[in-house]
Design a protein around this motif. Structure first.
Motif, PDB file in Angstrom:
ATOM      1  N   PHE A  30       0.987  -1.284   0.015  1.00  0.00           N
ATOM      2  CA  PHE A  30       0.064  -0.043  -0.034  1.00  0.00           C
ATOM      3  C   PHE A  30       0.884   1.315  -0.103  1.00  0.00           C
ATOM      4  O   PHE A  30       0.490   2.336  -0.482  1.00  0.00           O
ATOM      5  N   ASP A  31       1.780   1.259   0.691  1.00  0.00           N
ATOM      6  CA  ASP A  31       2.863   2.403   0.852  1.00  0.00           C
ATOM      7  C   ASP A  31       3.108   2.574  -0.769  1.00  0.00           C
ATOM      8  O   ASP A  31       3.536   3.840  -1.166  1.00  0.00           O
ATOM      9  N   VAL A  34       0.551   4.397  -2.323  1.00  0.00           N
ATOM     10  CA  VAL A  34       0.493   5.928  -1.872  1.00  0.00           C
ATOM     11  C   VAL A  34       1.551   6.500  -2.778  1.00  0.00           C
ATOM     12  O   VAL A  34       1.113   7.800  -3.163  1.00  0.00           O
ATOM     13  N   ALA A  35       2.819   6.224  -2.604  1.00  0.00           N
ATOM     14  CA  ALA A  35       3.525   6.729  -3.257  1.00  0.00           C
ATOM     15  C   ALA A  35       3.264   7.275  -4.835  1.00  0.00           C
ATOM     16  O   ALA A  35       3.684   8.243  -5.247  1.00  0.00           O
ATOM     17  N   ALA A  38      -0.108   9.709  -4.643  1.00  0.00           N
ATOM     18  CA  ALA A  38       0.009  10.778  -3.585  1.00  0.00           C
ATOM     19  C   ALA A  38       0.008  12.131  -4.321  1.00  0.00           C
ATOM     20  O   ALA A  38      -0.883  13.141  -4.011  1.00  0.00           O
ATOM     21  N   ALA A  39       0.718  12.360  -5.185  1.00  0.00           N
ATOM     22  CA  ALA A  39       0.708  13.719  -5.913  1.00  0.00           C
ATOM     23  C   ALA A  39      -0.635  14.123  -6.486  1.00  0.00           C
ATOM     24  O   ALA A  39      -1.259  15.212  -6.464  1.00  0.00           O
ATOM     25  N   TYR A  42      -3.272  14.527  -3.941  1.00  0.00           N
ATOM     26  CA  TYR A  42      -3.171  15.754  -3.093  1.00  0.00           C
ATOM     27  C   TYR A  42      -3.709  16.990  -4.084  1.00  0.00           C
ATOM     28  O   TYR A  42      -4.263  17.914  -3.486  1.00  0.00           O
ATOM     29  N   ALA A  59      -6.339  14.424   1.549  1.00  0.00           N
ATOM     30  CA  ALA A  59      -5.623  13.379   0.746  1.00  0.00           C
ATOM     31  C   ALA A  59      -5.173  12.504   1.625  1.00  0.00           C
ATOM     32  O   ALA A  59      -5.247  11.087   1.324  1.00  0.00           O
ATOM     33  N   GLN A  60      -4.695  12.629   2.904  1.00  0.00           N
ATOM     34  CA  GLN A  60      -4.257  11.612   3.863  1.00  0.00           C
ATOM     35  C   GLN A  60      -5.476  10.782   4.136  1.00  0.00           C
ATOM     36  O   GLN A  60      -5.568   9.656   4.343  1.00  0.00           O
ATOM     37  N   PHE A  63      -6.361   8.420   1.593  1.00  0.00           N
ATOM     38  CA  PHE A  63      -5.704   6.959   1.563  1.00  0.00           C
ATOM     39  C   PHE A  63      -6.081   6.184   2.792  1.00  0.00           C
ATOM     40  O   PHE A  63      -6.015   4.913   2.841  1.00  0.00           O
TER      41      PHE A  63
ATOM     42  N   LEU B  58       3.812  17.566  -3.629  1.00  0.00           N
ATOM     43  CA  LEU B  58       3.389  17.135  -2.558  1.00  0.00           C
ATOM     44  C   LEU B  58       4.059  17.907  -1.683  1.00  0.00           C
ATOM     45  O   LEU B  58       5.319  18.363  -1.407  1.00  0.00           O
ATOM     46  N   PHE B  62       4.456  14.132   3.275  1.00  0.00           N
ATOM     47  CA  PHE B  62       2.993  13.827   3.065  1.00  0.00           C
ATOM     48  C   PHE B  62       3.133  12.264   3.418  1.00  0.00           C
ATOM     49  O   PHE B  62       2.226  11.831   3.911  1.00  0.00           O
ATOM     50  N   GLU B  63       4.178  11.488   2.373  1.00  0.00           N
ATOM     51  CA  GLU B  63       3.872   9.890   2.750  1.00  0.00           C
ATOM     52  C   GLU B  63       4.152   9.627   3.915  1.00  0.00           C
ATOM     53  O   GLU B  63       3.466   8.549   4.329  1.00  0.00           O
ATOM     54  N   VAL B  66       0.918   9.886   5.788  1.00  0.00           N
ATOM     55  CA  VAL B  66       0.004   8.844   5.554  1.00  0.00           C
ATOM     56  C   VAL B  66       0.521   7.563   6.145  1.00  0.00           C
ATOM     57  O   VAL B  66      -0.300   6.596   6.828  1.00  0.00           O
ATOM     58  N   ARG B  69      -0.417   7.620   9.639  1.00  0.00           N
ATOM     59  CA  ARG B  69      -1.718   7.462  10.186  1.00  0.00           C
ATOM     60  C   ARG B  69      -2.161   6.117   9.809  1.00  0.00           C
ATOM     61  O   ARG B  69      -3.205   5.398  10.311  1.00  0.00           O
TER      62      ARG B  69
END
Lengths: 201, 515
Positions: A30-31, A34-35, A38-39, A42, A59-60, A63, B58, B62-63, B66, B69
């Protein structure tokens, strides 16, 4: 309704594998997702909320919601479509939440919500830099003043650059509905900006 | 094609996605209708402006945020696997125990429900006593008992051992609880107690205390304070005094080694439990910080004693949002601290109390926002500021912007050597502003007048929440620092450094603390 093509075909399979690994509880997979997204998520949130802090939070949250619900993902659309749909819903929730919340000091008008590029990236003629910034701020502020139903299609189609089909997939709407909404949203945007049209030309 | 149809098809026409015949019809209409032609031109310009907007990078971290969280949301793999495993083991053990005690032997009875369910007693069981009182459990099936469900005892009898009795689930639950505790022990043994990484942002979200007793905020009258999460409002109670003493009491008491601070809070502060003291004090000692209690009350306009450098261990921390915005010549970088409403303060104070059991970090709930000059240029003068400060409806003292942003030359930061001052003032609704402006735009008399005009109740509320002393006008006047060239970030950094704080940047946030 077609799905949003998340990636190139050769990488779509790899992405599906990532999603399957996520479903098995693999956080690292999942990371990676996200990578990858993410952009885009966001920026979607930023254009929808108009505030970097709110956008980051939304955005957080998108996810986190996706992570919680990924076991329910049925591969009936692309992961990108599914994720953007979550992001749009999260942004809508954020906007509703802000409407309910009593105004704090920070909500008062202190200038444009988006401060523009940092100083160190500003190059060239200051006048042209300022004109470009005004143009950008004018149009983004107008987008923020649109009703949500129009704002979401403008953000997805004109600002994020998705196709009609992709927008329809994300919003789960018929293609014709999306086209007519985008047209009406643009007309509404034109009406908002018209008094300041000289700033964006 | 009329105007309505033409406008309906405008996007398709501009994008060239209309069929040729429809596109020609729209074009013919635009040639003859000036209004629609103008609309088409403007829509085209708007679309071009939209398409020219580039994506923003970003935010830093940010990552990582995440991941943090997600880490809080998802159970750890250890817990995810251990809990089911232990629960399964518990189930097996309980089942084994049931089977063990219910195994039919010559000395003990069998399950009642076995005989009731089957309708006939096993042949190897001893004959059921005719008198229930004479022997436990087993009974000869009767037409009445045959129809009963499993585990359902006939009236007037109490089985000696019934798996469906309330005691069994309770026992299993107890065991599950123990298993849960065991999991926690194993986790602690394997991964150790959670430790904050070095240099951690003191405002990084803290792990929720698992076994913290739920604290309930109360109103000054003792009524539970229920926060409406949607509106952040609480039902209004009896009007209390507007001031720091109303229902507020710092949760943190000063360590004994610290210099005494003249406060009157001993009588009014909420009693701090020994447990909380034990949890906080050693950590504070390790970090050589102290948490100095705020005063219980301050008169309007009263002065807060500022912790001098001689005050050992004073710590203040602020989470400061600074947008990466440029400053321009003659413009002001303004910082605003949002002080939440009273209800939010109560709730956050409780959160602070809970968090302080786990961390030495003093979570000053300040949000300082960097501001760009407002789009509407206002001319600054003393009367404007004074009027704004005194208007009840004014939520913000406007920043003066001598140079219009539309014509100003962009300068990357103020000129070197520009002097900034830090001013605190309170506003309607207990809001507190922290303004950063060039001294050339305010003379000393105006500054003094402004500070006297505003009560410090918001500031004292703030210190009550944070449990620390903050800045005071007295110190503001003596802590004028030279701001080097740079962005507001740099100005703030220099400013806080001038106040004796170490400033660290952590992603988008700044952490300022004094050790």
């Amino acid at each position: 309704v077609d799905s949003v093509p998340a990636t190139q075909p050769e990488t779509a399979e790899a992405e599906a594998a990532l999603v399957r690994r996520c479903c098995q509880g693999e956080r690292a997979a999942f990371d990676s997702l996200v990578a990858r997204y993410a952009a885009r998520v966001y920026n979607l949130a930023l254009r929808f909320t108009g505030n970097p802090d709110d956008a980051s939070d939304a955005a957080q949250e998108s996810f986190v919601r996706a992570f919680k619900a990924i076991r329910k993902f049925r591969f009936q659309c692309s992961f990108a479509t599914w994720l953007y749909r979550i992001a749009v819903n999260t942004c809508l929730d954020e906007v509703k939440r802000r409407k309910r919340r009593p105004a704090l000091l920070s909500d008062f008008e202190f200038g444009p919500a988006d401060g523009g590029p940092p100083v160190e990236r500003m190059e060239g003629n200051p006048d042209s830099v300022m004109s470009e910034r005004l143009r950008r701020e004018t149009v983004l502020k107008a987008v923020l003043s649109l009703p949500e139903v129009h704002r979401v299609v403008i953000v997805l189609y004109d600002l994020q650059g998705y196709s009609y089909e992709e927008v329809a997939a994300i919003l789960n709407l018929p293609l014709g509905t999306v086209k007519s909404r985008i047209n009406r949203a643009r007309l509404a945007l034109r009406a908002i900006i018209e008094p300041h049209m000289e700033l964006i030309r | 094609v009329n105007c309505a149809v033409a406008l309906e098809q405008l996007s398709g026409y501009l994008e060239g996605s209309l069929p040729s015949d429809e596109a020609q019809a729209v074009r013919r209409h635009l040639d003859t209708c000036a209004a629609c032609a103008s609309a088409a031109t403007n829509v085209d310009a708007v679309v071009n402006a939209l398409r020219a907007v580039t994506a923003e990078p970003l935010p830093a971290g940010f990552e990582r945020a995440v991941r943090a969280r997600l880490g809080r949301e998802a159970p750890s793999p250890l817990r995810r696997f251990l809990i089911p495993a232990l629960a399964g083991a518990a189930l097996v053990l309980v089942s084994f125990g049931i089977l063990h005690v219910t195994r039919p032997t010559a000395r003990g009875p069998a399950f009642r429900w076995q005989t009731r369910q089957t309708g006939e007693a096993p042949a190897h069981l001893p004959a059921a006593p005719s008198n229930p009182a004479a022997g436990p459990a087993t009974s000869t099936p009767t037409p009445e008992t045959l129809g009963r469900a499993a585990g359902e005892a006939p009236e007037g009898t109490k089985p000696a051992f019934t798996p469906a009795s309330p005691g069994q689930p309770a026992a299993a639950k107890t065991y599950a609880d123990k298993a849960e505790g065991r999991v926690a022990q194993v986790e602690r043994a394997l991964v150790g107690a959670p430790k904050a990484p070095p240099g951690r942002d003191v405002f990084a979200p803290l792990t929720e205390p698992a076994e913290q007793p739920q604290k309930t905020a109360t109103t000054p009258t003792g009524q539970p304070l229920v926060l409406d999460r949607a509106t952040h409002e609480v039902p209004r109670g009896p009007a209390g005094p507007v001031g720091p003493a109303a229902g507020y009491s710092p949760a943190i008491s000063k360590p004994a080694s610290q210099a005494p601070i003249p406060t009157g809070q001993a009588e009014t502060s909420a009693p701090r439990t020994d447990e909380a003291a034990a949890a906080t004090a050693p950590r504070a000692a390790n970090k050589r910080v102290a948490i100095i209690p705020a005063p219980a009350s301050l008169p309007p306009g009263g002065r807060l004693p500022f912790p001098r450098a001689s005050t050992p261990g004073w710590l203040a921390a602020a989470r400061i949002h600074l947008a990466p915005r440029p400053t321009r010549a003659g413009h002001q970088a303004a910082l605003v601290i949002d002080v939440p409403s009273q209800a939010q303060q109560q709730v956050e104070r409780n959160q602070l109390q809970s968090n302080l059991r786990q961390s030495i970090a003093v979570q000053v709930r300040l949000w300082v926002r960097s501001l760009t000059p407002p789009a509407v240029v206002t001319t600054s003068n003393a009367s404007t500021l004074q009027r704004s400060a005194n208007q009840a409806t004014t939520a913000y003292i406007p920043i003066n912007v001598p140079a219009p942003i539309t014509t100003g030359i962009v300068v990357p930061g103020p000129p070197r050597g520009t002097t900034y001052e830090l001013t605190l003032s309170t506003q309607e609704g207990n809001s507190l502003s922290l303004l950063l402006f060039t001294s050339s735009q305010f003379n000393a008399a105006q500054r003094v007048e402004r500070l006297r005009a505003r009560p410090l109740d918001a500031l004292s509320h703030l210190t009550n929440i944070a449990g620390v002393w903050l800045l005071t006008p007295t110190d503001i006047g003596t802590n004028i620092v030279d701001i080097p060239a740079g962005r507001p970030d740099d100005a703030l950094s220099a400013l806080l450094a001038g106040l004796g704080m170490d400033v660290h940047r952590n992603g988008r946030f700044w952490t300022a603390m004094r050790h």
